[in-house]
Design a protein around this motif. Structure first.
Motif, short mmCIF file in Angstrom:
data_model
loop_
_atom_site.label_atom_id
_atom_site.label_comp_id
_atom_site.label_asym_id
_atom_site.label_seq_id
_atom_site.Cartn_x
_atom_site.Cartn_y
_atom_site.Cartn_z
N GLY A 1 0.82 -1.20 0.00
CA GLY A 1 0.00 0.00 0.00
C GLY A 1 0.85 1.24 0.00
O GLY A 1 2.07 1.22 0.15
N ALA A 2 0.18 2.34 -0.18
CA ALA A 2 0.87 3.62 -0.21
C ALA A 2 -0.07 4.68 0.34
O ALA A 2 -1.28 4.51 0.38
N GLY A 3 0.50 5.76 0.75
CA GLY A 3 -0.32 6.86 1.25
C GLY A 3 -0.94 6.54 2.59
O GLY A 3 -0.32 5.93 3.44
N GLU A 4 -2.20 6.88 2.73
CA GLU A 4 -2.83 6.74 4.04
C GLU A 4 -3.36 5.33 4.29
O GLU A 4 -3.69 4.99 5.41
N TYR A 5 -3.44 4.47 3.26
CA TYR A 5 -3.93 3.09 3.44
C TYR A 5 -2.79 2.11 3.32
O TYR A 5 -2.05 2.11 2.35
N THR A 6 -2.65 1.27 4.33
CA THR A 6 -1.60 0.27 4.34
C THR A 6 -2.21 -1.07 4.72
O THR A 6 -3.06 -1.15 5.59
N GLY A 7 -1.76 -2.10 4.06
CA GLY A 7 -2.20 -3.46 4.38
C GLY A 7 -1.00 -4.37 4.46
O GLY A 7 0.15 -3.92 4.32
N HIS A 8 -1.25 -5.62 4.72
CA HIS A 8 -0.18 -6.61 4.78
C HIS A 8 -0.58 -7.83 3.97
O HIS A 8 -1.74 -8.23 3.96
N ARG A 9 0.40 -8.42 3.31
CA ARG A 9 0.20 -9.62 2.52
C ARG A 9 1.04 -10.74 3.12
O ARG A 9 2.23 -10.55 3.38
N ARG A 10 0.41 -11.89 3.35
CA ARG A 10 1.15 -13.04 3.89
C ARG A 10 2.10 -13.56 2.82
O ARG A 10 1.71 -13.74 1.67
N THR A 11 3.34 -13.80 3.23
CA THR A 11 4.33 -14.26 2.26
C THR A 11 4.88 -15.64 2.58
O THR A 11 5.32 -16.35 1.68
N ALA A 12 4.88 -16.04 3.84
CA ALA A 12 5.44 -17.33 4.23
C ALA A 12 4.82 -17.80 5.54
O ALA A 12 4.40 -16.98 6.36
N VAL A 13 4.79 -19.11 5.71
CA VAL A 13 4.24 -19.71 6.93
C VAL A 13 5.23 -20.76 7.43
O VAL A 13 5.80 -21.51 6.65
N VAL A 14 5.43 -20.78 8.75
CA VAL A 14 6.22 -21.82 9.39
C VAL A 14 5.31 -22.51 10.40
O VAL A 14 4.76 -21.85 11.29
N LEU A 15 5.14 -23.81 10.25
CA LEU A 15 4.36 -24.62 11.17
C LEU A 15 5.33 -25.40 12.04
O LEU A 15 6.25 -26.03 11.52
N TYR A 16 5.16 -25.35 13.34
CA TYR A 16 6.06 -26.04 14.27
C TYR A 16 5.44 -27.35 14.73
O TYR A 16 4.35 -27.36 15.31
N VAL A 17 6.14 -28.45 14.45
CA VAL A 17 5.68 -29.79 14.81
C VAL A 17 6.53 -30.29 15.96
O VAL A 17 7.75 -30.46 15.81
#
Length: 80
Positions: A38-54
């Motif tokens: 995002g840019a300006g006054e609106y910002t978001g987040h995008r998931r890029t990676a996941v780590v699952l702990y077993v």
């Protein structure tokens, strides 16, 4: 970049991705990396990676996956 910690619960054995094979049901700790978009006054987040702990027998294994792989596994668990 930020990392969000959460937990997910699977009620049945599941496959996260082809590299790992089947995992037992249970609750797993998850870390999700997110990048800011995002840019300006609106910002978001995008998931890029996941780590699952077993955790098994006193040791912990880290399984890397895409957010889509985790979402798909959770959806299959819910539908089954």
């Amino acid at each position: 970049m930020r990392t969000r910690k959460s937990a997910v619960t699977f009620n049945k054995p599941f496959v996260l991705n082809a590299d790992v094979g089947e995992l037992p049901p249970g609750t797993y700790d998850v870390e999700t990396d997110e990048e800011e978009i995002g840019a300006g006054e609106y910002t978001g987040h995008r998931r890029t990676a996941v780590v699952l702990y077993v955790r098994q027998g006193g040791s912990t294994r880290s399984i890397f996956a895409t957010p889509k792989e985790l979402d798909s596994a959770l959806e299959r668990d819910k539908d089954a």
